[in-house]
Write a protein that holds these residues in place. Structure first.
Motif, PDB file in Angstrom:
ATOM      1  N   GLU A   1       1.393   2.755  13.382  1.00  0.00           N
ATOM      2  CA  GLU A   1       0.022   3.226  13.574  1.00  0.00           C
ATOM      3  C   GLU A   1      -0.636   3.400  12.207  1.00  0.00           C
ATOM      4  O   GLU A   1      -0.431   4.411  11.545  1.00  0.00           O
ATOM      5  N   PRO A   2      -1.419   2.428  11.765  1.00  0.00           N
ATOM      6  CA  PRO A   2      -2.103   2.569  10.473  1.00  0.00           C
ATOM      7  C   PRO A   2      -3.266   3.557  10.560  1.00  0.00           C
ATOM      8  O   PRO A   2      -3.912   3.694  11.599  1.00  0.00           O
ATOM      9  N   GLY A   3      -3.515   4.223   9.430  1.00  0.00           N
ATOM     10  CA  GLY A   3      -4.729   5.002   9.264  1.00  0.00           C
ATOM     11  C   GLY A   3      -5.758   4.148   8.552  1.00  0.00           C
ATOM     12  O   GLY A   3      -5.940   2.970   8.876  1.00  0.00           O
ATOM     13  N   TYR A   4      -6.418   4.713   7.536  1.00  0.00           N
ATOM     14  CA  TYR A   4      -7.433   3.972   6.785  1.00  0.00           C
ATOM     15  C   TYR A   4      -6.755   3.049   5.774  1.00  0.00           C
ATOM     16  O   TYR A   4      -6.206   3.505   4.769  1.00  0.00           O
ATOM     17  N   ILE A   5      -6.793   1.756   6.045  1.00  0.00           N
ATOM     18  CA  ILE A   5      -6.185   0.750   5.176  1.00  0.00           C
ATOM     19  C   ILE A   5      -7.299  -0.105   4.581  1.00  0.00           C
ATOM     20  O   ILE A   5      -8.167  -0.604   5.315  1.00  0.00           O
TER      21      ILE A   5
END
Length: 271
Positions: A186-190
């Motif tokens: 689950e990526p956040g702000y990339i």
């Protein structure tokens, strides 16, 4: 920990740019032959050329993951060309921001097709071949948006990613005795080209201030999490999603977070 993916055949969807490109590159650096499966041939070819320029192995397959027939063609190509399949990574996603009040059926359909239904299609089509692998890996790029936090104008996207997390857990349970693990990140702000095109440098700096680690993530941050989950060392991990967000989902309030950091900064500089 040394991850050895030599002779592994890995599909990475949506790998023409951004997170997918980073995953493809890191997996190739660790020995896998990567099939760059992407809708846009030009960007996909750039990923292939980048990998090959560094001594890695990669092949391009152009396809639209929003159509089941394209998924069938992708898996058929991989098996006919390489005779095996070890790792499937579904990273491709669409993100048409639209208020719920004006969300069209076509926008909803494409979001659910690419982000969620393709997870079913890829798993079903690749399952006979993953069963024959020494160990099979199915991985998904999910998101913190939906499962953990939400934003305006993203109800369709949030629903697709929440559904994807449910799929990961259920599929993991069904496939465990086949020696196949199913996990996600689950990526956040990339900071990807897509994000950079939507926000100015100043906007990116403002976003970074709301993240406890103080910076936006890189595609490689997601890729290395995927690399672990794809490794033999992760053999006892299944049905899980790993949050990689710099701590952005930890604070109860971004405003209170900023006040906390500012007050501690003042304390540390007094005298």
């Amino acid at each position: 920990m040394k991850v050895e993916l030599k002779n592994k055949i890995a599909i990475v969807t949506g790998s023409g740019q951004g997170i997918g490109e980073g995953i493809a590159r890191i997996f190739a650096e660790n020995g896998a032959h990567v099939i760059v499966a992407t809708r846009t041939a030009e960007s996909g070819q750039k990923t292939v050329e980048t990998i090959k320029s560094k001594g890695g192995m990669a092949s391009l397959f152009q396809c639209d993951l929003g159509e089941r027939q394209a998924v069938k063609q992708l898996i058929s190509y991989v098996i006919k060309t390489f005779g095996r399949l070890d790792i499937v990574i579904h990273n491709a996603a669409v993100y048409p921001m639209e208020p719920l009040s004006t969300l069209s059926d076509s926008q909803l359909d494409i979001t659910l097709n690419v982000n969620l239904k393709a997870a079913f299609w890829l798993t079903q089509e690749s399952l006979p071949y993953l069963k024959n692998a020494p160990y099979g890996r199915i991985l998904f790029t999910s998101s913190v948006t939906g499962p953990r936090v939400v934003m305006p104008n993203t109800s369709h996207y949030a629903a697709s990613k929440s559904g994807l997390n449910g799929f990961i857990r259920s599929a993991a349970l069904e496939l465990a005795r086949e020696n196949i693990t199913v996990n996600g990140v689950e990526p956040g702000y990339i900071l990807t080209p897509a994000m950079a095109s939507l926000t100015s440098e100043e906007g990116q700096q403002d976003m970074a201030k709301q993240i406890p680690l103080g910076c936006l993530g890189k595609a490689e941050d997601i890729a290395y999490a995927m690399l672990y989950l794809a490794s033999e060392q992760a053999r006892y991990v299944t049905g899980q999603t790993l949050v990689v967000d710099g701590g952005s989902t930890l604070p109860e309030s971004p405003v209170l977070l900023e006040e906390f950091y500012q007050s501690n900064l003042l304390k540390n500089t007094v005298g």
